[in-house]
Motif scaffolding. Sequence first.
Motif, PDB file in Angstrom:
ATOM      1  N   GLU A 185      25.837  -3.706  20.013  1.00 44.20           N
ATOM      2  CA  GLU A 185      25.450  -2.799  21.095  1.00 44.20           C
ATOM      3  C   GLU A 185      23.954  -2.517  21.150  1.00 44.20           C
ATOM      4  N   GLU A 186      23.243  -2.763  20.040  1.00 42.33           N
ATOM      5  CA  GLU A 186      21.809  -2.475  20.013  1.00 42.33           C
ATOM      6  C   GLU A 186      20.996  -3.586  20.685  1.00 42.33           C
ATOM      7  N   THR A 187      21.368  -4.817  20.413  1.00 38.23           N
ATOM      8  CA  THR A 187      20.606  -5.971  20.897  1.00 38.23           C
ATOM      9  C   THR A 187      21.288  -6.654  22.085  1.00 38.23           C
ATOM     10  N   LEU A 188      22.517  -6.254  22.361  1.00 37.73           N
ATOM     11  CA  LEU A 188      23.366  -6.867  23.394  1.00 37.73           C
ATOM     12  C   LEU A 188      23.708  -8.322  23.082  1.00 37.73           C
ATOM     13  N   VAL A 189      23.555  -8.698  21.826  1.00 36.91           N
ATOM     14  CA  VAL A 189      23.965 -10.045  21.422  1.00 36.91           C
ATOM     15  C   VAL A 189      25.493 -10.114  21.379  1.00 36.91           C
ATOM     16  N   ASP A 190      26.034 -11.119  22.027  1.00 36.69           N
ATOM     17  CA  ASP A 190      27.471 -11.387  21.986  1.00 36.69           C
ATOM     18  C   ASP A 190      27.655 -12.715  21.249  1.00 36.69           C
ATOM     19  N   PHE A 191      28.077 -12.631  20.004  1.00 39.61           N
ATOM     20  CA  PHE A 191      28.158 -13.831  19.170  1.00 39.61           C
ATOM     21  C   PHE A 191      29.214 -14.820  19.660  1.00 39.61           C
ATOM     22  N   GLU A 192      30.072 -14.385  20.573  1.00 38.82           N
ATOM     23  CA  GLU A 192      31.036 -15.351  21.127  1.00 38.82           C
ATOM     24  C   GLU A 192      30.365 -16.241  22.164  1.00 38.82           C
ATOM     25  N   VAL A 193      29.149 -15.859  22.566  1.00 38.10           N
ATOM     26  CA  VAL A 193      28.408 -16.658  23.549  1.00 38.10           C
ATOM     27  C   VAL A 193      27.180 -17.298  22.887  1.00 38.10           C
ATOM     28  N   SER A 194      26.322 -16.459  22.295  1.00 36.28           N
ATOM     29  CA  SER A 194      25.054 -16.931  21.753  1.00 36.28           C
ATOM     30  C   SER A 194      24.490 -15.883  20.781  1.00 36.28           C
ATOM     31  N   PRO A 195      23.868 -16.261  19.686  1.00 37.57           N
ATOM     32  CA  PRO A 195      23.615 -17.618  19.217  1.00 37.57           C
ATOM     33  C   PRO A 195      24.908 -18.300  18.742  1.00 37.57           C
ATOM     34  N   ARG A 196      24.875 -19.627  18.786  1.00 38.09           N
ATOM     35  CA  ARG A 196      25.997 -20.390  18.233  1.00 38.09           C
ATOM     36  C   ARG A 196      25.757 -20.573  16.728  1.00 38.09           C
ATOM     37  N   ILE A 197      26.790 -20.268  15.959  1.00 39.06           N
ATOM     38  CA  ILE A 197      26.629 -20.230  14.498  1.00 39.06           C
ATOM     39  C   ILE A 197      27.480 -21.304  13.830  1.00 39.06           C
ATOM     40  N   HIS A 198      26.830 -22.072  12.990  1.00 33.35           N
ATOM     41  CA  HIS A 198      27.547 -23.037  12.146  1.00 33.35           C
ATOM     42  C   HIS A 198      27.678 -22.438  10.748  1.00 33.35           C
ATOM     43  N   THR A 199      28.894 -22.326  10.256  1.00 35.46           N
ATOM     44  CA  THR A 199      29.110 -21.884   8.873  1.00 35.46           C
ATOM     45  C   THR A 199      29.189 -23.136   8.004  1.00 35.46           C
ATOM     46  N   ALA A 200      28.150 -23.365   7.222  1.00 35.70           N
ATOM     47  CA  ALA A 200      28.074 -24.584   6.417  1.00 35.70           C
ATOM     48  C   ALA A 200      28.989 -24.476   5.205  1.00 35.70           C
ATOM     49  N   PRO A 201      29.432 -25.624   4.668  1.00 37.35           N
ATOM     50  CA  PRO A 201      30.176 -25.570   3.403  1.00 37.35           C
ATOM     51  C   PRO A 201      29.269 -25.051   2.286  1.00 37.35           C
ATOM     52  N   ALA A 202      29.866 -24.339   1.343  1.00 35.91           N
ATOM     53  CA  ALA A 202      29.079 -23.795   0.225  1.00 35.91           C
ATOM     54  C   ALA A 202      28.494 -24.927  -0.611  1.00 35.91           C
ATOM     55  N   ILE A 203      27.295 -24.706  -1.125  1.00 36.67           N
ATOM     56  CA  ILE A 203      26.728 -25.625  -2.119  1.00 36.67           C
ATOM     57  C   ILE A 203      27.166 -25.101  -3.484  1.00 36.67           C
ATOM     58  N   LEU A 204      28.128 -25.810  -4.077  1.00 31.30           N
ATOM     59  CA  LEU A 204      28.751 -25.321  -5.307  1.00 31.30           C
ATOM     60  C   LEU A 204      27.913 -25.697  -6.520  1.00 31.30           C
ATOM     61  N   ASP A 205      27.979 -24.857  -7.522  1.00 33.54           N
ATOM     62  CA  ASP A 205      27.270 -25.090  -8.786  1.00 33.54           C
ATOM     63  C   ASP A 205      28.256 -25.725  -9.743  1.00 33.54           C
ATOM     64  N   ASP A 206      27.941 -26.923 -10.230  1.00 34.86           N
ATOM     65  CA  ASP A 206      28.897 -27.569 -11.146  1.00 34.86           C
ATOM     66  C   ASP A 206      28.792 -26.984 -12.557  1.00 34.86           C
ATOM     67  N   GLY A 207      27.773 -26.154 -12.798  1.00 33.61           N
ATOM     68  CA  GLY A 207      27.711 -25.439 -14.067  1.00 33.61           C
ATOM     69  C   GLY A 207      27.086 -26.202 -15.208  1.00 33.61           C
ATOM     70  N   VAL A 236      41.183 -15.631  15.060  1.00 33.04           N
ATOM     71  CA  VAL A 236      40.171 -15.447  14.019  1.00 33.04           C
ATOM     72  C   VAL A 236      40.196 -16.681  13.119  1.00 33.04           C
ATOM     73  N   TYR A 237      39.045 -17.298  12.942  1.00 29.42           N
ATOM     74  CA  TYR A 237      38.925 -18.450  12.054  1.00 29.42           C
ATOM     75  C   TYR A 237      38.392 -17.946  10.706  1.00 29.42           C
ATOM     76  N   PRO A 238      39.265 -17.820   9.702  1.00 24.92           N
ATOM     77  CA  PRO A 238      38.882 -17.087   8.493  1.00 24.92           C
ATOM     78  C   PRO A 238      37.767 -17.726   7.671  1.00 24.92           C
ATOM     79  N   ASP A 239      37.539 -19.040   7.827  1.00 22.07           N
ATOM     80  CA  ASP A 239      36.475 -19.665   7.031  1.00 22.07           C
ATOM     81  C   ASP A 239      35.115 -19.608   7.700  1.00 22.07           C
ATOM     82  N   GLN A 240      35.084 -19.058   8.928  1.00 19.32           N
ATOM     83  CA  GLN A 240      33.844 -19.054   9.704  1.00 19.32           C
ATOM     84  C   GLN A 240      33.241 -17.656   9.726  1.00 19.32           C
ATOM     85  N   PHE A 241      31.906 -17.598   9.745  1.00 18.69           N
ATOM     86  CA  PHE A 241      31.246 -16.296   9.834  1.00 18.69           C
ATOM     87  C   PHE A 241      31.692 -15.577  11.108  1.00 18.69           C
TER      88      PHE A 241
END
Length: 292
Positions: A58-80, A4-9
């Motif tokens: 189980e509803e769509t038969l999507v297997d996220f380990e195969v497809s779609p491929r997901i990129h978890t982008a770095p957060a856009i932080l608010d400097d305040g 499990v990669y904890p920083d990734q969706f």
Amino acid sequence: MAIVYPDQFLGLPPCTVEDADAVILPLPFERTASYGTGAWRAPRAILDASCQVETFDEETLVDFEVSPRIHTAPAILDDGDAAVEEYLERVKEAVARLRGKFVLSLGGEHTVTYGLVRGLASNVANLTIVQVDAHADLRDVLDGKRWSHATVMRRLFEEGARLVQVGVRSVSREEYDLVKREKRIACFFAHELKSGWEQLRETLRRLRGDVYLSIDVDGLDPGVLPNTGTPQPDGLSWARVMEITHELSVSRLCRFLAADVVEYVASPHPPGCDIIAAKLVTKILAHRFAKR
Ligand SMILES: [Mn+2]
């Protein structure tokens, strides 16, 4: 799944933005909350909880380990310190580079939708925003501010966007009059949905051009997801929201470009809400990338 990669969706192995079909974009932005606060913590909490969501649907038969491929982008932080518009401009520039990918952003307050839509749509006047929300977010100003969670759809409407609003049940007189007056806004109030649900589905089926789905979680019933800044009773059921994401995903007339899930307030009380929010994000992706 072995690791499990904890920083990734979904805890999935990292995928570069170039190789990705979809991008998860965390936007921990919160400046203008009217009541309950904590929306800025939501992206982190949703990412953490997503590691407990199944990577197979189980509803769509999507297997996220195969497809779609997901990129978890770095957060856009608010400097305040910078103005709200400057944060929105940074969001706009970041998503403009992601055109062609299905971008699913995690708010943060609803204000972020402005930067997202401006960055994704080449022409806002050719775009329909399907907005699941308890509030219309069509005020001209709130507390003297032109840029806020309560004005975001007004600003996008002014730029030419069409709006399909679903589940609205808290509006000012000014917003109500605007909705009734303007042909570019179709507002399905919560009290109308019992008899008007088929009409909404028909409206969604007929959408053309680019479509953006914005889910303010207060559009859902508090019995489904109570943790949001300004909850309202009599919201949408989980199944209704799934119908909406399904209709947009199967349409051959429109291009379902992107989505956001905003105004979730991460909190340990009541327990388990983070995972429901994470499941909502997962289901949007599953419907969008369903095998057909
Ligand atoms: Mn909203």
